[in-house]
Design a protein around this motif. Structure first.
Motif, PDB file in Angstrom:
ATOM      1  N   ILE A   1     -20.412   8.365 -28.287  1.00  0.00           N
ATOM      2  CA  ILE A   1     -19.025   8.301 -28.771  1.00  0.00           C
ATOM      3  C   ILE A   1     -18.144   9.269 -28.001  1.00  0.00           C
ATOM      4  N   LEU A   2     -18.630  10.484 -27.758  1.00  0.00           N
ATOM      5  CA  LEU A   2     -17.849  11.455 -26.985  1.00  0.00           C
ATOM      6  C   LEU A   2     -17.596  10.954 -25.574  1.00  0.00           C
ATOM      7  N   GLU A   3     -18.604  10.317 -24.953  1.00  0.00           N
ATOM      8  CA  GLU A   3     -18.417   9.765 -23.613  1.00  0.00           C
ATOM      9  C   GLU A   3     -17.401   8.630 -23.629  1.00  0.00           C
ATOM     10  N   GLN A   4     -17.492   7.756 -24.633  1.00  0.00           N
ATOM     11  CA  GLN A   4     -16.533   6.655 -24.746  1.00  0.00           C
ATOM     12  C   GLN A   4     -15.119   7.177 -24.966  1.00  0.00           C
ATOM     13  N   ASN A   5     -14.975   8.168 -25.834  1.00  0.00           N
ATOM     14  CA  ASN A   5     -13.648   8.750 -26.078  1.00  0.00           C
ATOM     15  C   ASN A   5     -13.083   9.383 -24.823  1.00  0.00           C
ATOM     16  N   SER A   6     -13.926  10.042 -24.045  1.00  0.00           N
ATOM     17  CA  SER A   6     -13.488  10.646 -22.793  1.00  0.00           C
ATOM     18  C   SER A   6     -12.981   9.570 -21.840  1.00  0.00           C
ATOM     19  N   LYS A   7     -13.701   8.441 -21.757  1.00  0.00           N
ATOM     20  CA  LYS A   7     -13.272   7.341 -20.886  1.00  0.00           C
ATOM     21  C   LYS A   7     -11.942   6.763 -21.367  1.00  0.00           C
ATOM     22  N   ILE A   8     -11.795   6.607 -22.671  1.00  0.00           N
ATOM     23  CA  ILE A   8     -10.547   6.067 -23.223  1.00  0.00           C
ATOM     24  C   ILE A   8      -9.384   7.004 -22.923  1.00  0.00           C
ATOM     25  N   LEU A   9      -9.594   8.304 -23.141  1.00  0.00           N
ATOM     26  CA  LEU A   9      -8.535   9.280 -22.854  1.00  0.00           C
ATOM     27  C   LEU A   9      -8.185   9.295 -21.374  1.00  0.00           C
ATOM     28  N   ASN A  10      -9.198   9.236 -20.510  1.00  0.00           N
ATOM     29  CA  ASN A  10      -8.927   9.194 -19.073  1.00  0.00           C
ATOM     30  C   ASN A  10      -8.188   7.920 -18.689  1.00  0.00           C
ATOM     31  N   ARG A  11      -8.571   6.790 -19.313  1.00  0.00           N
ATOM     32  CA  ARG A  11      -7.887   5.537 -19.020  1.00  0.00           C
ATOM     33  C   ARG A  11      -6.420   5.627 -19.423  1.00  0.00           C
ATOM     34  N   LEU A  12      -6.142   6.267 -20.560  1.00  0.00           N
ATOM     35  CA  LEU A  12      -4.753   6.452 -20.987  1.00  0.00           C
ATOM     36  C   LEU A  12      -4.018   7.413 -20.056  1.00  0.00           C
ATOM     37  N   ARG A  13      -4.711   8.452 -19.642  1.00  0.00           N
ATOM     38  CA  ARG A  13      -4.102   9.481 -18.797  1.00  0.00           C
ATOM     39  C   ARG A  13      -3.884   8.990 -17.369  1.00  0.00           C
ATOM     40  N   TYR A  14      -4.882   8.302 -16.794  1.00  0.00           N
ATOM     41  CA  TYR A  14      -4.831   7.960 -15.368  1.00  0.00           C
ATOM     42  C   TYR A  14      -4.707   6.463 -15.085  1.00  0.00           C
TER      43      TYR A  14
ATOM     44  N   GLN B   1      -2.410   4.247 -15.272  1.00  0.00           N
ATOM     45  CA  GLN B   1      -1.216   3.786 -14.562  1.00  0.00           C
ATOM     46  C   GLN B   1      -0.880   4.697 -13.374  1.00  0.00           C
ATOM     47  N   ALA B   2      -1.875   5.473 -12.962  1.00  0.00           N
ATOM     48  CA  ALA B   2      -1.659   6.394 -11.838  1.00  0.00           C
ATOM     49  C   ALA B   2      -1.329   5.615 -10.569  1.00  0.00           C
ATOM     50  N   ASP B   3      -0.639   6.278  -9.677  1.00  0.00           N
ATOM     51  CA  ASP B   3      -0.272   5.674  -8.401  1.00  0.00           C
ATOM     52  C   ASP B   3      -1.450   5.834  -7.442  1.00  0.00           C
ATOM     53  N   ALA B   4      -2.471   5.020  -7.667  1.00  0.00           N
ATOM     54  CA  ALA B   4      -3.667   5.067  -6.828  1.00  0.00           C
ATOM     55  C   ALA B   4      -4.004   3.657  -6.399  1.00  0.00           C
ATOM     56  N   GLY B   5      -4.518   3.526  -5.185  1.00  0.00           N
ATOM     57  CA  GLY B   5      -4.956   2.218  -4.710  1.00  0.00           C
ATOM     58  C   GLY B   5      -6.234   1.810  -5.419  1.00  0.00           C
ATOM     59  N   ARG B   6      -6.483   0.509  -5.503  1.00  0.00           N
ATOM     60  CA  ARG B   6      -7.657   0.029  -6.226  1.00  0.00           C
ATOM     61  C   ARG B   6      -8.962   0.591  -5.672  1.00  0.00           C
ATOM     62  N   ASN B   7      -9.047   0.779  -4.362  1.00  0.00           N
ATOM     63  CA  ASN B   7     -10.280   1.262  -3.749  1.00  0.00           C
ATOM     64  C   ASN B   7     -10.305   2.772  -3.537  1.00  0.00           C
ATOM     65  N   ASP B   8      -9.246   3.469  -3.954  1.00  0.00           N
ATOM     66  CA  ASP B   8      -9.212   4.931  -3.850  1.00  0.00           C
ATOM     67  C   ASP B   8     -10.129   5.541  -4.899  1.00  0.00           C
ATOM     68  N   PRO B   9     -10.566   6.796  -4.676  1.00  0.00           N
ATOM     69  CA  PRO B   9     -11.330   7.480  -5.724  1.00  0.00           C
ATOM     70  C   PRO B   9     -10.458   7.642  -6.972  1.00  0.00           C
ATOM     71  N   CYS B  10     -11.064   7.505  -8.133  1.00  0.00           N
ATOM     72  CA  CYS B  10     -10.313   7.607  -9.378  1.00  0.00           C
ATOM     73  C   CYS B  10      -9.806   9.040  -9.555  1.00  0.00           C
ATOM     74  N   PRO B  11      -8.535   9.217  -9.961  1.00  0.00           N
ATOM     75  CA  PRO B  11      -7.978  10.566 -10.137  1.00  0.00           C
ATOM     76  C   PRO B  11      -8.628  11.355 -11.280  1.00  0.00           C
ATOM     77  N   CYS B  12      -9.454  10.704 -12.124  1.00  0.00           N
ATOM     78  CA  CYS B  12     -10.089  11.427 -13.217  1.00  0.00           C
ATOM     79  C   CYS B  12     -11.253  12.289 -12.731  1.00  0.00           C
ATOM     80  N   GLY B  13     -11.708  12.056 -11.497  1.00  0.00           N
ATOM     81  CA  GLY B  13     -12.789  12.864 -10.944  1.00  0.00           C
ATOM     82  C   GLY B  13     -14.179  12.313 -11.193  1.00  0.00           C
ATOM     83  N   SER B  14     -14.298  11.051 -11.628  1.00  0.00           N
ATOM     84  CA  SER B  14     -15.616  10.479 -11.921  1.00  0.00           C
ATOM     85  C   SER B  14     -16.424  10.178 -10.671  1.00  0.00           C
ATOM     86  N   GLY B  15     -15.738  10.066  -9.494  1.00  0.00           N
ATOM     87  CA  GLY B  15     -16.420   9.696  -8.268  1.00  0.00           C
ATOM     88  C   GLY B  15     -16.449   8.191  -8.044  1.00  0.00           C
ATOM     89  N   GLN B  16     -16.012   7.417  -9.020  1.00  0.00           N
ATOM     90  CA  GLN B  16     -15.981   5.965  -8.874  1.00  0.00           C
ATOM     91  C   GLN B  16     -14.658   5.536  -8.252  1.00  0.00           C
TER      92      GLN B  16
END
Length: 197
Positions: A155-168, A170-185
């Motif tokens: 649940i904590l991992e899911q909540n973290s993903k949800i919060l990151n999705r809300l936070r990042y 709509q970020a100005d990042a290209g689809r193939n760029d590294p995710c600004p949340c720092g996950s490495g994906q």
């Protein structure tokens, strides 16, 4: 509209009330839908109580349930399609009619990942003996604690993903760029996966 879903030797009957045209259902008086339609349909189909009622009337469930006193008094189980906006009214109406929430099934998510609609299953208070009295035996405490710890971590991992999705998301990042949340994906596989592009 009615479909007899009873199967030969079953001790209960099923009545499915569904409107294929949402506008028609909302234009009709939903109180009439069950009170004037279901009662005669039950007699015409020779259905005997107890009933299982599956209700899918595109947002008019509360009004239809309010007009369904005879049907509800003789129902063992009610399943309604509910969206997140209609659930509170449906829940209050069925609790008032003496039912208890037994399960939530078929959780459907919207494109942005939020909960859209689902099927709450209600059981008549006359069958309250079916409610579990305890979640587990005391001899299983260690195993239950282990499962609960794993569940809490998930649940904590899911909540973290949800919060990151809300936070990042709509970020100005290209689809193939590294995710600004720092996950490495890649952004498209992480926080950008629910973006409405």
């Amino acid at each position: 509209m009615p479909e007899n879903a009873s199967g030969g030797s079953s001790s209960s009957s099923s009545l499915l009330i569904r409107s294929k045209n949402p506008r028609r259902c909302q234009a009709e008086n939903p109180l009439k839908l069950l009170s004037e339609f279901a009662g005669p349909a039950l007699k015409e189909l020779s259905l005997e109580p107890p009933f299982l009622l599956k209700l899918d009337v595109q947002g008019a469930e509360k009004a239809a349930l309010k007009g369904a006193r005879y049907v509800l008094e003789n129902c063992s189980v009610v399943v309604c399609e509910a969206d997140i906006d209609d659930f509170q009214d449906i829940n209050a109406t069925l609790l008032e009619a003496g039912f208890f929430l037994y399960d939530l099934t078929t959780l459907q998510r919207l494109r942005d990942g939020t909960l859209g609609w689902f099927y709450p299953v209600y059981v008549s208070g006359k069958l309250a003996h079916l409610k579990p009295q305890a979640f587990w035996d005391t001899g299983d405490n260690a195993a239950v604690i282990e499962v609960q710890e794993a569940r809490r971590k998930m649940i904590l991992e899911q909540n973290s993903k949800i919060l990151n999705r809300l936070r990042y998301g709509q970020a100005d990042a290209g689809r193939n760029d590294p995710c600004p949340c720092g996950s490495g994906q890649k952004f498209k596989h992480c926080c950008g996966s629910y973006r409405a592009d």
